[in-house]
Scaffold this motif. Structure first.
Motif, PDB file in Angstrom:
ATOM      1  N   CYS A   9      50.916  46.849  42.480  1.00 48.07           N
ATOM      2  CA  CYS A   9      49.993  47.707  41.721  1.00 48.07           C
ATOM      3  C   CYS A   9      48.569  47.687  42.293  1.00 48.07           C
ATOM      4  O   CYS A   9      47.909  46.656  42.313  1.00 48.07           O
ATOM      5  CB  CYS A   9      49.964  47.273  40.267  1.00 48.07           C
ATOM      6  N   VAL A  10      48.108  48.860  42.709  1.00 39.52           N
ATOM      7  CA  VAL A  10      46.758  48.966  43.263  1.00 39.52           C
ATOM      8  C   VAL A  10      45.722  48.997  42.133  1.00 39.52           C
ATOM      9  O   VAL A  10      44.561  48.686  42.342  1.00 39.52           O
ATOM     10  CB  VAL A  10      46.653  50.197  44.203  1.00 39.52           C
ATOM     11  N   GLY A  11      46.155  49.350  40.951  1.00 38.57           N
ATOM     12  CA  GLY A  11      45.232  49.478  39.821  1.00 38.57           C
ATOM     13  C   GLY A  11      45.052  48.210  39.012  1.00 38.57           C
ATOM     14  O   GLY A  11      44.358  48.223  37.989  1.00 38.57           O
ATOM     15  N   GLN A  12      45.643  47.099  39.474  1.00 39.11           N
ATOM     16  CA  GLN A  12      45.630  45.924  38.596  1.00 39.11           C
ATOM     17  C   GLN A  12      44.245  45.394  38.256  1.00 39.11           C
ATOM     18  O   GLN A  12      44.067  44.889  37.134  1.00 39.11           O
ATOM     19  CB  GLN A  12      46.581  44.820  39.047  1.00 39.11           C
ATOM     20  N   PRO A  13      43.229  45.524  39.126  1.00 37.29           N
ATOM     21  CA  PRO A  13      41.907  45.078  38.659  1.00 37.29           C
ATOM     22  C   PRO A  13      41.403  45.888  37.459  1.00 37.29           C
ATOM     23  O   PRO A  13      40.701  45.349  36.605  1.00 37.29           O
ATOM     24  CB  PRO A  13      40.986  45.258  39.870  1.00 37.29           C
ATOM     25  N   ILE A  14      41.806  47.157  37.381  1.00 38.50           N
ATOM     26  CA  ILE A  14      41.397  47.994  36.243  1.00 38.50           C
ATOM     27  C   ILE A  14      42.108  47.509  34.984  1.00 38.50           C
ATOM     28  O   ILE A  14      41.484  47.324  33.927  1.00 38.50           O
ATOM     29  CB  ILE A  14      41.732  49.481  36.488  1.00 38.50           C
ATOM     30  N   ALA A  15      43.417  47.293  35.096  1.00 38.15           N
ATOM     31  CA  ALA A  15      44.199  46.816  33.949  1.00 38.15           C
ATOM     32  C   ALA A  15      43.648  45.476  33.463  1.00 38.15           C
ATOM     33  O   ALA A  15      43.486  45.259  32.254  1.00 38.15           O
ATOM     34  CB  ALA A  15      45.669  46.673  34.340  1.00 38.15           C
ATOM     35  N   ARG A  16      43.356  44.594  34.399  1.00 39.57           N
ATOM     36  CA  ARG A  16      42.865  43.261  34.025  1.00 39.57           C
ATOM     37  C   ARG A  16      41.503  43.341  33.353  1.00 39.57           C
ATOM     38  O   ARG A  16      41.232  42.623  32.390  1.00 39.57           O
ATOM     39  CB  ARG A  16      42.782  42.361  35.260  1.00 39.57           C
ATOM     40  N   LEU A  17      40.643  44.222  33.854  1.00 33.94           N
ATOM     41  CA  LEU A  17      39.322  44.372  33.240  1.00 33.94           C
ATOM     42  C   LEU A  17      39.456  44.895  31.815  1.00 33.94           C
ATOM     43  O   LEU A  17      38.860  44.343  30.874  1.00 33.94           O
ATOM     44  CB  LEU A  17      38.461  45.322  34.089  1.00 33.94           C
ATOM     45  N   GLU A  18      40.250  45.937  31.631  1.00 30.35           N
ATOM     46  CA  GLU A  18      40.434  46.500  30.290  1.00 30.35           C
ATOM     47  C   GLU A  18      40.977  45.437  29.332  1.00 30.35           C
ATOM     48  O   GLU A  18      40.496  45.288  28.203  1.00 30.35           O
ATOM     49  CB  GLU A  18      41.387  47.703  30.332  1.00 30.35           C
ATOM     50  N   ALA A  19      41.981  44.701  29.790  1.00 34.90           N
ATOM     51  CA  ALA A  19      42.613  43.702  28.927  1.00 34.90           C
ATOM     52  C   ALA A  19      41.643  42.583  28.592  1.00 34.90           C
ATOM     53  O   ALA A  19      41.548  42.149  27.435  1.00 34.90           O
ATOM     54  CB  ALA A  19      43.859  43.143  29.606  1.00 34.90           C
ATOM     55  N   GLU A  20      40.921  42.114  29.585  1.00 34.54           N
ATOM     56  CA  GLU A  20      39.989  41.012  29.343  1.00 34.54           C
ATOM     57  C   GLU A  20      38.935  41.426  28.320  1.00 34.54           C
ATOM     58  O   GLU A  20      38.585  40.663  27.406  1.00 34.54           O
ATOM     59  CB  GLU A  20      39.323  40.604  30.660  1.00 34.54           C
ATOM     60  N   LEU A  21      38.420  42.652  28.446  1.00 33.11           N
ATOM     61  CA  LEU A  21      37.356  43.098  27.545  1.00 33.11           C
ATOM     62  C   LEU A  21      37.869  43.287  26.120  1.00 33.11           C
ATOM     63  O   LEU A  21      37.234  42.855  25.161  1.00 33.11           O
ATOM     64  CB  LEU A  21      36.730  44.391  28.079  1.00 33.11           C
ATOM     65  N   VAL A  22      39.036  43.925  25.978  1.00 29.90           N
ATOM     66  CA  VAL A  22      39.567  44.178  24.638  1.00 29.90           C
ATOM     67  C   VAL A  22      39.997  42.868  23.968  1.00 29.90           C
ATOM     68  O   VAL A  22      39.651  42.591  22.819  1.00 29.90           O
ATOM     69  CB  VAL A  22      40.761  45.160  24.702  1.00 29.90           C
ATOM     70  N   LEU A  23      40.753  42.048  24.695  1.00 32.91           N
ATOM     71  CA  LEU A  23      41.227  40.788  24.109  1.00 32.91           C
ATOM     72  C   LEU A  23      40.075  39.847  23.825  1.00 32.91           C
ATOM     73  O   LEU A  23      40.037  39.186  22.779  1.00 32.91           O
ATOM     74  CB  LEU A  23      42.222  40.097  25.048  1.00 32.91           C
ATOM     75  N   GLY A  24      39.111  39.804  24.743  1.00 38.14           N
ATOM     76  CA  GLY A  24      37.946  38.938  24.549  1.00 38.14           C
ATOM     77  C   GLY A  24      37.164  39.371  23.307  1.00 38.14           C
ATOM     78  O   GLY A  24      36.789  38.535  22.474  1.00 38.14           O
ATOM     79  N   ALA A  25      36.949  40.681  23.166  1.00 36.79           N
ATOM     80  CA  ALA A  25      36.179  41.194  22.022  1.00 36.79           C
ATOM     81  C   ALA A  25      36.893  40.866  20.709  1.00 36.79           C
ATOM     82  O   ALA A  25      36.246  40.534  19.710  1.00 36.79           O
ATOM     83  CB  ALA A  25      35.967  42.698  22.171  1.00 36.79           C
ATOM     84  N   LEU A  26      38.222  40.943  20.698  1.00 29.23           N
ATOM     85  CA  LEU A  26      38.976  40.615  19.483  1.00 29.23           C
ATOM     86  C   LEU A  26      39.005  39.100  19.251  1.00 29.23           C
ATOM     87  O   LEU A  26      38.825  38.631  18.125  1.00 29.23           O
ATOM     88  CB  LEU A  26      40.412  41.122  19.587  1.00 29.23           C
TER      89      LEU A  26
END
Ligand code: OVM
Length: 398
Positions: free
Chosen positions: A348-365
């Protein structure tokens, strides 16, 4: 005397509703039966053990992608759309396109988007936590990616919800022509038109990943015919994957309250929780390859020209690799090496995007919520390739 060995056979239909919604018993049987089995229903081979799946993914000369990453063999049947220049090509052609995309979504470029992606994660988390009960899929997992990802590509607000229907179609199309694919095809025409129109330079903002792809065409790295197809890859693989990934992560955490407690105690575990959730319930369950020549998988011969179904979601739960706790969701384990993003040149070439989105959403929750629990029965979402949920009702305690 000649002893003829025959490859073991499984009569199951891995694209049947029962397996799509609850694949793990089938995975166990698949792994137990052998390193490679035949699925006569589709005339394809299948692998479910970690070592064999990983070996196939990293042997792109034998297990090629140019004949399609789905059941359709592009050498025999017309693809449902012009093949992807990234997913459905092989080196050396693939390398040219992948190099362009590696630069467009380089980890450094993506990290610079944190400032743009973070406020929306905080805002959404704050609003949902104030409500106390919400749907992890329809209120969060389907909402957040559609707010931030299309902006980064350079797409307008208007119509971006088409990306969900388009992604559902693209991932269903890797499977057989069953009722899931028929239903997706029957409703996706407006989404297909919207996506086709928004791969054009004029439809994209002057700054963003879309414009960056077109800039590569201006520099002569790719042609002006190829640029819209690379934009199409962003629009095909960039939304549903993260929607399912976020939904599955919240489902996993809601099912394991003690794991949420660990994440709340240390929100820096967000990235690890995401990787472990991708391992434990992989959004992309399967991809096909086609053998370019006769090969052996363990002691079993696989003839050239065979479609081989690789069960990423099964490899990620193989106790031969992960040990006795393979099927346990544990955000403190090291899930590194999982194949939920694939492995090898197509990873997956997009994995840094997926990881950023997940880190921000999960971290905020995680910072706002001490307890997170299921608030009703989750409803599976059916897709020939993606495993996830249409609804995961949850209740949160601030
Ligand atoms: C593509 C692509 C890449 C990965 C997954 C995918 C729909 C599509 O290049 O279009 O799924």
């Amino acid at each position: 005397m000649t002893i003829t060995r025959t490859t073991p056979v499984l009569d199951d239909d891995p694209f049947d509703t029962s397996v799509l919604t609850a694949p793990y018993a089938f995975h166990r049987r698949l792994r137990r039966t052998g390193p490679v089995v035949l699925l006569p229903r589709y005339g394809v081979y299948a692998m479910g053990r970690y070592a064999d799946v990983r070996a196939a993914l990293t042997d792109e000369e034998t297990f090629v992608s140019g004949r399609g990453a789905g059941l359709t063999d592009f050498a025999r049947e017309k693809p449902w759309r012009p093949p992807s220049l990234l997913l459905e090509t092989d080196p050396p052609d693939h390398t040219v396109f992948r190099t362009v995309m590696n630069r467009v979504i380089a980890p450094r470029t993506v990290r610079a988007l944190r400032a743009a992606f973070e406020p929306e994660a905080e805002r959404l988390a704050g609003e949902l936590v104030a409500r106390g009960r919400f749907d992890a899929v329809t209120d969060l997992a389907e909402v957040y990616p559609l707010r931030v990802f299309p902006d980064a590509v350079g797409l307008p607000q208007e119509g971006r919800e088409h990306l969900l229907a388009y992604g559902a179609l693209a991932f269903n199309a890797f499977g057989p022509h069953n009722s899931l694919l028929a239903a997706a095809l029957a409703t996706a025409a407006p989404a297909q038109e919207w996506v086709a129109a928004h791969c054009a330079r004029e439809a994209l903002a002057p700054e963003g990943w879309g414009a960056d792809i077109w800039a590569a065409a201006d520099r002569g790295e790719i042609t002006t015919e190829q640029a819209p197809l690379l934009v199409r890859s962003l629009l095909s693989a960039g939304v549903d994957t993260t929607v399912y990934g976020l939904g599955n992560t919240l489902y996993a955490l809601a099912r394991h309250p003690e794991q949420w407690a660990a994440l709340h105690a240390d929100p820096r575990l967000a990235r690890f929780a995401f990787d472990e959730a991708l391992r434990w319930e992989s959004p992309v369950q399967t991809f096909f390859r086609t053998t370019s020549r006769d090969t052996m998988v363990g002691d079993e011969p696989v003839p050239g020209g065979s479609k081989v179904l690789l069960f990423l979601g099964s490899a990620n739960r193989d106790s031969r690799h992960w040990g006795d706790s393979a099927e346990t969701f544990d955000i403190r384990r090291s899930a590194g090496g999982h194949v939920a993003f694939g492995m090898g040149v197509h990873q997956c070439v997009g994995q840094p995007i997926a990881r950023l989105e997940a880190e921000l959403v999960l971290g905020a929750l995680a910072r706002r919520v001490s307890r997170l629990e299921l608030d009703g029965p989750p409803v599976p979402k059916l897709n020939n390739t993606l495993k996830g949920w249409a609804s995961v009702p949850i209740r949160v305690t601030p």
